[in-house]
Design a protein around this motif. Structure first.
Motif, PDB file in Angstrom:
ATOM      1  N   ARG A  34      -7.250   3.810  -5.122  1.00  0.00           N
ATOM      2  CA  ARG A  34      -8.481   4.099  -4.392  1.00  0.00           C
ATOM      3  C   ARG A  34      -8.904   5.556  -4.596  1.00  0.00           C
ATOM      4  O   ARG A  34      -8.073   6.425  -4.867  1.00  0.00           O
ATOM      5  CB  ARG A  34      -8.269   3.837  -2.897  1.00  0.00           C
ATOM      6  CG  ARG A  34      -7.901   2.400  -2.573  1.00  0.00           C
ATOM      7  CD  ARG A  34      -8.980   1.448  -3.001  1.00  0.00           C
ATOM      8  NE  ARG A  34      -8.659   0.055  -2.719  1.00  0.00           N
ATOM      9  CZ  ARG A  34      -9.327  -0.969  -3.220  1.00  0.00           C
ATOM     10  NH1 ARG A  34     -10.353  -0.760  -4.025  1.00  0.00           N
ATOM     11  NH2 ARG A  34      -8.987  -2.209  -2.914  1.00  0.00           N
ATOM     12  N   ASN A  58     -13.977  -6.537  -9.704  1.00  0.00           N
ATOM     13  CA  ASN A  58     -12.850  -7.080  -8.958  1.00  0.00           C
ATOM     14  C   ASN A  58     -11.604  -7.099  -9.842  1.00  0.00           C
ATOM     15  O   ASN A  58     -11.662  -7.511 -11.008  1.00  0.00           O
ATOM     16  CB  ASN A  58     -13.145  -8.493  -8.454  1.00  0.00           C
ATOM     17  CG  ASN A  58     -14.190  -8.501  -7.360  1.00  0.00           C
ATOM     18  OD1 ASN A  58     -14.140  -7.685  -6.447  1.00  0.00           O
ATOM     19  ND2 ASN A  58     -15.142  -9.406  -7.451  1.00  0.00           N
ATOM     20  N   ASN A  68     -10.499  -4.281   0.867  1.00  0.00           N
ATOM     21  CA  ASN A  68     -10.248  -2.859   0.667  1.00  0.00           C
ATOM     22  C   ASN A  68      -9.758  -2.192   1.940  1.00  0.00           C
ATOM     23  O   ASN A  68     -10.205  -2.520   3.048  1.00  0.00           O
ATOM     24  CB  ASN A  68     -11.527  -2.147   0.217  1.00  0.00           C
ATOM     25  CG  ASN A  68     -12.072  -2.724  -1.064  1.00  0.00           C
ATOM     26  OD1 ASN A  68     -11.375  -2.760  -2.056  1.00  0.00           O
ATOM     27  ND2 ASN A  68     -13.311  -3.193  -1.032  1.00  0.00           N
ATOM     28  N   VAL A 103      -8.710  -4.817   6.738  1.00  0.00           N
ATOM     29  CA  VAL A 103      -9.417  -4.525   5.486  1.00  0.00           C
ATOM     30  C   VAL A 103     -10.857  -4.973   5.641  1.00  0.00           C
ATOM     31  O   VAL A 103     -11.210  -5.710   6.582  1.00  0.00           O
ATOM     32  CB  VAL A 103      -8.763  -5.251   4.285  1.00  0.00           C
ATOM     33  CG1 VAL A 103      -7.364  -4.698   4.011  1.00  0.00           C
ATOM     34  CG2 VAL A 103      -8.691  -6.757   4.535  1.00  0.00           C
ATOM     35  N   LEU A 120      -8.954  -7.777  -5.662  1.00  0.00           N
ATOM     36  CA  LEU A 120      -9.300  -6.571  -4.928  1.00  0.00           C
ATOM     37  C   LEU A 120     -10.577  -5.966  -5.487  1.00  0.00           C
ATOM     38  O   LEU A 120     -10.765  -5.898  -6.714  1.00  0.00           O
ATOM     39  CB  LEU A 120      -8.171  -5.547  -5.014  1.00  0.00           C
ATOM     40  CG  LEU A 120      -6.925  -5.804  -4.173  1.00  0.00           C
ATOM     41  CD1 LEU A 120      -5.869  -4.748  -4.470  1.00  0.00           C
ATOM     42  CD2 LEU A 120      -7.255  -5.823  -2.697  1.00  0.00           C
ATOM     43  N   TYR A 121     -11.418  -5.538  -4.595  1.00  0.00           N
ATOM     44  CA  TYR A 121     -12.640  -4.835  -4.986  1.00  0.00           C
ATOM     45  C   TYR A 121     -12.260  -3.462  -5.535  1.00  0.00           C
ATOM     46  O   TYR A 121     -11.495  -2.720  -4.929  1.00  0.00           O
ATOM     47  CB  TYR A 121     -13.541  -4.707  -3.764  1.00  0.00           C
ATOM     48  CG  TYR A 121     -14.698  -3.760  -3.930  1.00  0.00           C
ATOM     49  CD1 TYR A 121     -15.816  -4.131  -4.663  1.00  0.00           C
ATOM     50  CD2 TYR A 121     -14.679  -2.506  -3.336  1.00  0.00           C
ATOM     51  CE1 TYR A 121     -16.887  -3.264  -4.804  1.00  0.00           C
ATOM     52  CE2 TYR A 121     -15.741  -1.634  -3.463  1.00  0.00           C
ATOM     53  CZ  TYR A 121     -16.842  -2.015  -4.195  1.00  0.00           C
ATOM     54  OH  TYR A 121     -17.895  -1.160  -4.342  1.00  0.00           O
ATOM     55  N   ALA A 122     -12.764  -3.111  -6.689  1.00  0.00           N
ATOM     56  CA  ALA A 122     -12.406  -1.839  -7.334  1.00  0.00           C
ATOM     57  C   ALA A 122     -13.634  -0.980  -7.616  1.00  0.00           C
ATOM     58  O   ALA A 122     -13.627  -0.149  -8.529  1.00  0.00           O
ATOM     59  CB  ALA A 122     -11.648  -2.105  -8.623  1.00  0.00           C
ATOM     60  N   GLN A 131      -3.102   0.388  -3.896  1.00  0.00           N
ATOM     61  CA  GLN A 131      -3.038  -0.900  -3.215  1.00  0.00           C
ATOM     62  C   GLN A 131      -2.830  -2.024  -4.219  1.00  0.00           C
ATOM     63  O   GLN A 131      -3.437  -2.033  -5.294  1.00  0.00           O
ATOM     64  CB  GLN A 131      -4.327  -1.128  -2.422  1.00  0.00           C
ATOM     65  CG  GLN A 131      -4.309  -2.340  -1.516  1.00  0.00           C
ATOM     66  CD  GLN A 131      -5.636  -2.518  -0.802  1.00  0.00           C
ATOM     67  OE1 GLN A 131      -6.613  -1.868  -1.119  1.00  0.00           O
ATOM     68  NE2 GLN A 131      -5.660  -3.418   0.162  1.00  0.00           N
ATOM     69  N   THR A 133       0.844  -1.179   0.000  1.00  0.00           N
ATOM     70  CA  THR A 133       0.000   0.000   0.000  1.00  0.00           C
ATOM     71  C   THR A 133       0.888   1.240   0.000  1.00  0.00           C
ATOM     72  O   THR A 133       1.827   1.332   0.795  1.00  0.00           O
ATOM     73  CB  THR A 133      -0.929   0.027   1.225  1.00  0.00           C
ATOM     74  OG1 THR A 133      -1.734  -1.153   1.231  1.00  0.00           O
ATOM     75  CG2 THR A 133      -1.826   1.250   1.205  1.00  0.00           C
TER      76      THR A 133
END
Length: 832
Positions: A543, A534, A588, A583, A515-517, A508, A473
């Motif tokens: 983010r 995702n 996230n 997270v 990863l959720y986007a 990230q 990150t």
């Protein structure tokens, strides 16, 4: 120390050995050269005005101060100001206090615990102020790694309340700012050594040498500590601190200071292991049905190290392998210039590198991991070694512009600040025991075989077969701040008004999980509702930018020269820390934490500055605090999206009062005192299965804390040269934790209720209660004798001291970790 495993050898690479070797060589050369220069150079004949270096309005005077609590601070406002004229609760503790009371614990918490509203917090760099656990630790005004280096420390400034309007990211409870040593006009050399039981020793050297009279000043300090002091098995502590500082007073209006601080710290065993809870089967009466029913339930009845299981307080069920290792290096440079009598500038730059390795145990034994079964007399569960590798870097730039002027009868101190910080952080978890089996906790409890047979620790560390988590990150923060301190009514009334805007960007990458986007159009049905997007593992996600607008307001009225009334209201924000479980269920990073607070009180400076103290009350709220999600049976909830635990958000409210002060009735007597009451509770919990935590205290902090110190020095008579000192700290009752409750819990705070299922519905049939730790006192006594030998350039000052920590050998727990036993320390100081 058990010789079977040397985990530090597994962790330290050849490169690190080489780097440390180079550092120690440079350390030896520098120490020898500085000592040689100090012995051969004629001391500068400093005038009285050379005794104090005040480089700019951004620094306090660097004169020696014999008091434990000086009267000036820079941390509350980012420029030098009198505490009596600052509408914030501020404490300043000097290195003399640190040395006199031997407060050299891992993270400086012993030093802080003599101040009000501080309790012990576990974790490298963690502090617990006003009941809130956080990491708001600064070094020379720059947020840093939080690791305590005793050789470099000159003073510690404690600023209470939300300070984001001044510093940007911070907890609403406050912050501490460690001010490091700077070069002084007069040369001196100082050596300190201490010895105690359990193979404990400490050596520290402090060399000050002006290079160009009145222009260039240098300071070098280093310390080495080692100890096996502690109650738990396998206890070991090692810390090295190497520090250098150089100041160039370019002109009367311009100066440049550079500081380099290196710390290597390794802890092994002690304070790395939670004491096991003791469990047994209990018969519980269920009265919720048509008739009473006796149900058997596995319940906790106590904890090792306390009560009837006090005899087990030496047990470390994690064995010799668990360790913590951190090696921060920070370089900060400070350039100041006074453009005119009314306008000054300060530019700071800092680079920080903080590698950390943590050896832990991974649960291979089910939900009863590391618990003592009273029925079978065994510690249950299996463990395999796990390593957390955290690599954190930070580059910080700051620019402060201070204007001092008048508009009519109003005096102004207007400050404009620009801040920029980029902070990459890598977090990894790897399981070292994938191919080597596991060890039963009970084997360690009984002293049986501790090594996994046939397992090559060294080879497995560099060729891990199972990676549990791996993410990176990068957080970038940009901020601008404006504040104005107005002096009115002939400087009897001071008003501070300030605001700050920060923008936080987060990138990230997760190499193991998607990863959720956010949401986006459905490729299969573009006109339909948006769907979750995702990003595959190994891809970077940027983010949405977070904005934070914070403020700081305060007013102070000097009713008399010795009495100041003050009040303030301010806000805070803090980007979330980075680790595998911190997270949401999609992996996230959470939005930043926020908070706000108010306080009011009175400051006293009485009896010709012999009695000073601050009395105040506060109320603060902290929002968006992550907590690992647990189900109705108090077990971690695993997310189906990221295949490991995740967190939910909580809010807390903290309120209380505190008093801190010092009393010096004569030059022989010095005393400090503190007292605080704190009430902190969860006020919002987003997880529906953890609503029982509402109004429960987090982080096992006590309501009442207090401390007092007393010292007496003889300057004449037959006892000339002797000094005596005493310190007493009090910690009130507190919860062991807020995760283990039982029908046999000994507190009055309710935990997870016992439930049964009937017709698909959960029915609560018995209350449980958390366990508490008893209140305790820690008493320290010390005595010393000082004398001089020689004259002029060959004059040396000597001091020998004998101190006893935990004089009463109090048996106590700090949360679920065992406290330290009685310790006797012999010290010697030589100064030239």
């Amino acid at each position: 120390m058990n010789p079977i495993v040397t985990p530090e050898a597994c962790v330290l690479s050849r490169k690190r050995f080489f780097c440390k070797g180079v550092i120690y060589i440079l350390f030896s050369i520098s120490m020898g050269s500085a000592w040689s220069v100090a012995q051969t150079t004629k001391p500068a004949q400093a005038n009285d005005d050379e005794e104090i270096i005040r480089l700019s309005p951004f620094t306090v005077s660097a004169a020696e101060d014999n008091s434990y609590l000086p009267s000036e601070t820079t941390s509350g406002t980012r420029y030098a100001s009198l505490i009596m004229e600052t509408p914030i609760a501020v404490n300043v503790v000097t290195k003399d206090f640190l040395e006199d009371f031997l407060l050299f614990d891992l993270s400086g918490q012993d030093l802080l615990s003599y101040n009000s509203s501080f309790t012990f917090a576990e974790g490298t760099g963690a502090i617990n102020m006003r009941g809130i656990r956080g990491f708001a630790v600064y070094k020379n005004g720059i947020r840093e790694a939080g690791v305590f280096g005793p050789a470099s420390l000159e003073r510690t400034e404690i600023v209470r309340g939300a300070n984001a309007g001044v510093y940007g990211q911070s907890e609403p409870s406050g912050l501490i700012n460690r001010i490091t040593k700077k070069g002084q006009p007069k040369p001196f050399q100082e050596l300190r050594v201490s010895f105690a039981g359990h193979s404990t020793y400490r050596a520290q050297i402090d060399l000050n040498q002006p290079i160009v009279k009145g222009k260039v000043f240098s300071r070098f300090a280093a310390s080495r500590e080692y100890s096996e002091y502690g109650m738990q098995n396998f206890a070991e502590f090692e810390r090295n601190n190497i520090y250098g500082s150089i100041t160039w007073k370019i002109t009367d209006r311009t100066s440049l200071t550079a500081n380099l601080d290196y710390i290597y710290m390794k802890t092994h065993g002690q304070n790395a292991s939670l004491m096991p809870f003791v469990f047994t089967n209990v018969e519980v009466v269920d009265k919720t049905g048509a008739s009473p029913v006796i149900r058997k339930s596995r319940q906790a009845v106590g904890i090792f190290g306390s009560g009837q299981w006090e005899k087990y307080r030496h047990i470390n069920t994690n064995g010799p392998w668990v360790f913590g290792e951190v090696e921060p290096l920070q370089l900060d440079v400070n350039f100041t210039h006074q453009w005119a009598d009314w306008l000054s500038m300060q530019i700071k730059g800092a680079w920080m590198n903080r590698p950390q390795n943590v050896g832990q145990t991974r649960n291979n034994g089910g939900s009863n991991h590391n618990t003592y079964n009273l029925t079978t007399g065994t510690v249950e569960g299996l463990w395999s070694p796990q390593v957390n590798r955290n690599r954190e870097h930070a580059l910080t730039l700051q620019s402060d512009w201070l204007a001092q002027f008048k508009t009519g009868p109003v005096e102004h101190k207007a400050l404009v600040t620009l801040d920029w910080k980029r902070q990459p952080a890598d977090a990894q978890q790897r399981w070292m025991g994938a191919g080597g089996g596991s060890i039963a906790f009970n084997d360690i409890f009984t002293g049986a075989q501790l090594e996994i047979p046939g397992f090559d620790y060294d080879a497995d560390f560099y060729d891990w077969t199972t990676e549990l988590a791996h993410s990176k990150t990068v957080t970038t923060t940009k901020g601008i701040n404006f504040s104005d301190r107005l002096g009115l009514l002939d400087k009897k009334l001071f008003v501070i008004v300030g605001g700050r805007y920060d923008r936080i960007g987060v990138e990230q990458t997760d190499w193991l999980n998607t990863l959720y986007a956010g949401y986006g159009p459905n490729p299969q049905n573009p006109s339909g509702p948006p769907i979750v997007i995702n990003v595959p593992a190994g891809n970077k996600v940027k983010r949405p930018t977070s904005d934070a607008l914070t403020y700081q307001t305060g007013v102070l009225y000097r009713a008399t020269p010795g009495v100041s009334l003050f009040a303030n209201f301010s806000s805070a924000f803090l980007p979330q820390s980075v680790n595998a479980n911190n997270v949401d269920e999609y992996g996230n990073v959470f939005d930043p934490q926020t908070g706000y607070g108010s306080e009011a009180g009175v400051k006293f400076d009485l009896l010709d500055q012999k009695l000073t103290f601050t009395l105040g009350g506060y109320s603060i709220v902290r929002k968006n605090i992550p907590r690992v999600a647990r189900d109705e049976n108090n077990n971690n909830i695993l997310s189906p999206h990221i295949n490991h635990a995740y967190s939910i958000l909580t809010d807390v409210r903290s309120q209380g009062f505190e008093v801190d002060g010092s009393w010096r009735p004569t030059r022989e007597i010095s005393s400090t005192f503190s007292l605080s009451w704190n009430d902190i509770r969860y006020i919002e919990i987003s997880n529906p299965t953890e609503q029982y935590l509402l109004h429960v205290r987090p982080d096992n902090g006590p309501e009442w804390t207090g401390a007092v110190t007393f010292s007496y020095r003889f300057f004449e008579g037959s006892l000339k040269g002797f000094d005596f000192r005493a310190g007493v700290r009090y910690q009130g009752e507190s919860l062991v934790n807020n995760s283990t409750s039982s029908v046999l819990g000994n507190s009055d705070v309710k935990g997870v209720p016992l439930t049964r299922t009937e017709s698909g519905q959960r029915i609560e049939y018995a209350d449980t209660y958390f366990f508490k730790n008893d209140a305790y006192f820690l008493v320290q006594l010390g005595a010393g004798y000082s004398w001089d030998t020689g004259r002029g350039k060959t004059r040396f000052s000597h001091k020998v001291s004998l101190d006893v920590q935990n004089l009463l050998n109090e048996v106590y727990l700090r949360g679920a970790r065992v406290g330290d036993p009685v310790q006797l320390t012999l010290s010697y100081r030589l100064k030239h």
